[in-house]
Design a protein around this motif. Structure first.
Motif, PDB file in Angstrom:
ATOM      1  N   SER A 295      14.663  44.603 -10.315  1.00  0.00           N
ATOM      2  CA  SER A 295      14.574  46.009 -10.868  1.00  0.00           C
ATOM      3  C   SER A 295      13.417  46.249 -11.957  1.00  0.00           C
ATOM      4  O   SER A 295      13.006  45.255 -12.362  1.00  0.00           O
ATOM      5  CB  SER A 295      16.114  46.454 -11.384  1.00  0.00           C
ATOM      6  N   ASP A 296      13.373  47.339 -12.277  1.00  0.00           N
ATOM      7  CA  ASP A 296      12.387  47.748 -13.161  1.00  0.00           C
ATOM      8  C   ASP A 296      12.634  47.086 -14.426  1.00  0.00           C
ATOM      9  O   ASP A 296      11.737  46.394 -15.162  1.00  0.00           O
ATOM     10  CB  ASP A 296      12.161  49.337 -13.193  1.00  0.00           C
ATOM     11  N   GLU A 297      13.794  47.142 -15.122  1.00  0.00           N
ATOM     12  CA  GLU A 297      14.444  46.693 -16.205  1.00  0.00           C
ATOM     13  C   GLU A 297      14.059  45.127 -16.323  1.00  0.00           C
ATOM     14  O   GLU A 297      13.580  44.626 -17.260  1.00  0.00           O
ATOM     15  CB  GLU A 297      15.792  46.831 -16.413  1.00  0.00           C
ATOM     16  N   ARG A 298      14.499  44.449 -15.150  1.00  0.00           N
ATOM     17  CA  ARG A 298      14.380  43.157 -15.250  1.00  0.00           C
ATOM     18  C   ARG A 298      12.910  42.803 -14.918  1.00  0.00           C
ATOM     19  O   ARG A 298      12.540  41.793 -15.625  1.00  0.00           O
ATOM     20  CB  ARG A 298      15.136  42.523 -13.981  1.00  0.00           C
TER      21      ARG A 298
ATOM     22  N   SER B 128       8.655  43.804 -23.503  1.00  0.00           N
ATOM     23  CA  SER B 128       9.424  44.385 -22.645  1.00  0.00           C
ATOM     24  C   SER B 128       9.844  45.756 -22.463  1.00  0.00           C
ATOM     25  O   SER B 128       9.786  46.582 -21.575  1.00  0.00           O
ATOM     26  CB  SER B 128      10.725  43.611 -22.226  1.00  0.00           C
ATOM     27  N   ASP B 129      10.012  46.027 -23.763  1.00  0.00           N
ATOM     28  CA  ASP B 129      10.240  47.593 -24.060  1.00  0.00           C
ATOM     29  C   ASP B 129       8.875  48.341 -23.788  1.00  0.00           C
ATOM     30  O   ASP B 129       9.061  49.649 -23.203  1.00  0.00           O
ATOM     31  CB  ASP B 129      10.742  48.036 -25.543  1.00  0.00           C
TER      32      ASP B 129
ATOM     33  N   LEU C 236       8.261  48.523 -20.001  1.00  0.00           N
ATOM     34  CA  LEU C 236       9.523  49.509 -19.005  1.00  0.00           C
ATOM     35  C   LEU C 236       8.602  50.621 -18.571  1.00  0.00           C
ATOM     36  O   LEU C 236       8.615  51.070 -17.122  1.00  0.00           O
ATOM     37  CB  LEU C 236      10.682  49.552 -19.773  1.00  0.00           C
TER      38      LEU C 236
ATOM     39  N   GLU D  29      11.297  42.454 -18.391  1.00  0.00           N
ATOM     40  CA  GLU D  29      11.717  41.407 -19.141  1.00  0.00           C
ATOM     41  C   GLU D  29      10.864  39.992 -18.658  1.00  0.00           C
ATOM     42  O   GLU D  29      10.391  39.347 -19.549  1.00  0.00           O
ATOM     43  CB  GLU D  29      13.256  41.070 -19.032  1.00  0.00           C
TER      44      GLU D  29
END
Length: 730
Positions: free
Chosen positions: A110-113, A160-161, A164, A116
């Protein structure tokens, strides 16, 4: 709309759909379902890119957004700004190139993962490529070399923020890299950013960067380690061939990051060490103990706040403490401080640095100690500021126990060499679009290489104490000057003031030839002078316009300025001066989608009219000019020979009243709308009668123009000959 969605302006929408901005404004007024603005200002709104793409496809106005265009729009509309987006993209492209398998694994989540995982992966990758984030252990220096300078590694791993919102962009950029290559993809995106913001960046043009790199790469010891202390976008270091280590620093953190990524993508990690730092070079040198084979530098000009007050006792000022107004001489000594013995530095300098009285003592010491080896005057337009003919200074670090060279090479390319057909050519006008870089390279390197070779081989000193000349001086272009001649009260190093001018017109024999040509041309002018006009009543012809003729198929209208490739270009200056095509086509970009756009090529019988200026000029293309590409600000009218005589068409287009009624005004410029130009409706035979008269007038005009140029050449040649002694009053 997704949160943090990429935004696009009306200009970006027009680019996506291949239309003008006016069309986008019409769509907003006429279509109630056109996407609503999500940002920007009232006069320059921005729209969500996904909504725009969906609307364009639904309207049948866009079958598919080109991949590179979609990636660029995501960069330009990134919520954090275009520069952070480019930095994130560069990091990802470096990861794609160096660790392709790991990239595929990173993106299969996923985009969030992905954000990170990518943060950790980039931290490891950037450390491996650029060294630790702490500057204390910069490659090529001792562990304590950078401590306390305040400089940091140019590229840090985004959190990571931060990553995203960039994930969709990075996925698309990887697709583009699969098509064009990671390096080419980044060059395309960076080039778009530089083109879109020309006033935010001081660029070093590729032709100049290649010349500066060539000057440090001559000789038997090639430049393997190179430093650029004011790297900007990295153009100078990018021009170096086969380096083993590149070092760079820039005060602007954004430029330092972009330069680092550009250089990393341009070189393999196993073949070239990279160390790029962000920080003020003069106040906080990131590499204080580093010595290299070569230094290349395009420093900021006329900086008053360069550190004069706090750097008074800096050990770099070996040749004298620079005045507050002499920031360029501070950069010169900074470059010399980082050279190994015998190493070479090339700096781009403003011409005032060669003659300002405040810098004469430093210039004198550079000469006495043999550190300054050459001063090269470039043509105006070589680099910003484009209206000034800048200089190149070539310096060499004097070796211990080596006798200083008693000579300095001066080269002047500020005035292009006059072509063989000088009498029929327009005076060369400086400008970035008109520079012949190949000629500039040849003039500079043909003078520098033998001078450099003689010095490196130790064949410089002759029995009289002067260096042995390896090649003769070229009047007006290059001269090897004894240093003793330059050490006067001014120490003025401007090449034009020390180079003997070219013999006027080629000498007395050539002046005689010019005089003979002028006499023949004046006779021809007299023969071509139109006979006295017979008075007659004004003719009452039925009139038509160029626009009506185009709709009827009697002629075609084309506009110049587009297309890439090779071959000459007929420019606006060529049309106004009635000279041969002098322009060149731009090369097709490496990452272009599809075949390059074809230029408009002129054919015999075409009529070419300038768009701007409000002058009454129309040129009929002959066989010699045919095949050239049509340049910017020109319109081409291609008449059907069965319906229109080209000389008749050109002649009536030049009428003053005709031009006035077809011209409009925008700001301070006059613009000609060729479609509104009027012509009488006449049979072809009658057109040809008028055309013959117009053709005779054109020949008379050309003869007058040639006579004026020959006369000016003869007069100036006589003045020069009488003042330099090559011509006597008798």
């Amino acid at each position: 709309m997704p949160e943090n969605s990429t935004e696009v302006t009306a200009a970006g929408i027009a680019r996506l759909a291949g239309v003008g901005r006016a069309a986008v404004s019409n769509w907003r007024r006429r279509h109630a379902d056109f996407p609503r603005p999500v940002g920007g200002t009232e006069t320059s709104p921005s729209f969500a890119l996904p909504e725009v793409e969906q609307w364009l496809r639904a309207q049948g106005k866009l079958a598919e957004v080109p991949l590179r265009e979609r990636v660029w729009q995501q960069v330009a509309g990134h919520p954090a700004g275009a520069v952070p987006a480019l930095v994130h993209t560069g990091c990802a492209l470096l990861y794609v190139r160096d660790r392709p398998t790991a990239w595929l694994e990173t993106t299969a989540v996923s985009d969030e993962r992905m954000a990170e995982v990518l943060h950790l992966a980039l931290s490891d990758l950037l450390t491996a490529r650029f060294g630790p984030a702490s500057p204390d252990t910069a490659p090529g220096t001792s562990p304590q070399a950078d401590r306390g300078t305040g400089c940091v590694r140019a590229v840090r791993a985004p959190g990571s923020d931060e990553l995203l919102p960039s994930v969709p962009l990075l996925r698309a950029a990887a697709e583009l890299a699969a098509e064009t290559g990671a390096h080419q993809a980044f060059e395309f995106l960076l080039g778009r950013q530089l083109d879109a913001n020309p006033r935010q960046f001081t660029l070093t043009p590729p032709g100049l960067a290649e010349l500066m790199a060539a000057l440090v790469e001559t000789g038997t010891r090639p430049a393997r380690t190179v430093l650029d202390p004011a790297t900007g976008t990295g153009a100078l270091l990018r021009a170096v061939s086969r380096p083993s280590a590149l070092y760079a620093q820039d005060a602007d953190p954004d430029l330092a990051a972009l330069s680092a990524l550009r250089l990393a993508l341009n070189s393999a990690p196993e073949s070239c060490t990279l160390a790029v730092r962000a920080g003020d070079t003069l106040r906080a040198d990131a590499f204080p103990q580093l010595t290299v084979d070569a230094v290349l530098c395009h420093p900021p000009f006329n900086e008053r706040n360069w550190g004069h007050d706090e750097l008074a006792y800096d050990p770099r000022w070996e040749y004298g403490f620079p005045a507050r107004t002499e920031s360029e001489l501070a950069w010169v000594q900074h470059a010399l401080a980082h050279l190994r013995d015998g190493g070479t530095a090339v700096l781009l300098m403003p011409p005032a640095a060669a003659s300002r009285r405040s810098g004469r003592r430093i210039r004198a010491d550079l000469l006495r100690r043999g550190a300054l080896r050459a001063v090269v005057a470039l043509p105006a337009g070589a680099a910003p500021p484009y209206g000034i003919p800048l200089h190149l200074w070539v310096l060499r670090k004097p070796g211990a126990g080596v006798r200083p060279s008693p000579e300095l090479l001066l080269v002047d390319t500020s005035e292009p060499a006059e072509p063989a057909s000088a009498a029929t050519a327009t005076p060369a006008s400086g400008g970035r679009d008109r520079l012949d870089w190949q000629a500039v390279h040849s003039a500079v390197l043909d003078a520098w290489e033998p001078f450099d070779r003689a010095e490196r081989n130790g064949s410089g000193a002759g029995p009289d104490g002067t260096a042995g000349r390896t090649g003769r001086d070229r009047p007006g272009v290059s001269r090897v000057v004894p240093v003793i001649e330059l050490l006067d009260d001014d120490v003025d190093l401007a090449p034009a003031r020390h180079l003997p001018p070219p013999t006027a017109g080629g000498g007395p024999a050539e002046l005689t030839h010019v005089r003979s040509r002028l006499t023949d041309t004046l006779r021809q002018t007299a023969a071509l002078t139109p006979s006295p006009a017979d008075p007659s009543d004004p003719a009452r012809w039925p009139l038509t316009t160029v626009g009506e003729l185009a709709r009827a198929g009697a002629l075609q209208l084309r506009t110049g300025g587009s297309g890439t490739g090779q071959g000459p270009v007929l420019t606006e200056h060529d049309v106004l001066g009635s000279t041969a095509p002098s322009g060149t086509l731009p090369a097709a970009p490496a990452a272009a989608d599809g075949p390059p756009e074809e230029p408009v090529l002129v054919e015999p019988g075409d009529v070419v009219v300038p768009v701007l200026g409000g002058g009454t000029v129309a040129r009929v293309i002959d066989v010699a000019t045919a095949g050239a590409a049509l340049g910017r600000n020109l319109q081409l009218l291609r008449p059907d020979p069965a319906a229109l005589d080209p000389w008749f068409l050109a002649g009536f287009l030049r009428g003053t009243a005709n031009n006035r009624q077809a011209s409009s005004y925008a700001s301070t410029a006059t613009r000609l709308d060729a479609r509104r130009l009027q012509l009488p409706r006449l049979p072809l035979a009658e057109q040809q009668r008028y055309g013959a008269q117009f053709r005779a007038l054109a020949a008379f005009e050309d003869a007058l123009r040639l006579a004026g140029r020959l006369g000016g050449q003869l007069v100036q040649g006589m003045y020069d000959g009488l003042t330099d002694g090559t011509v006597t009053p008798e």
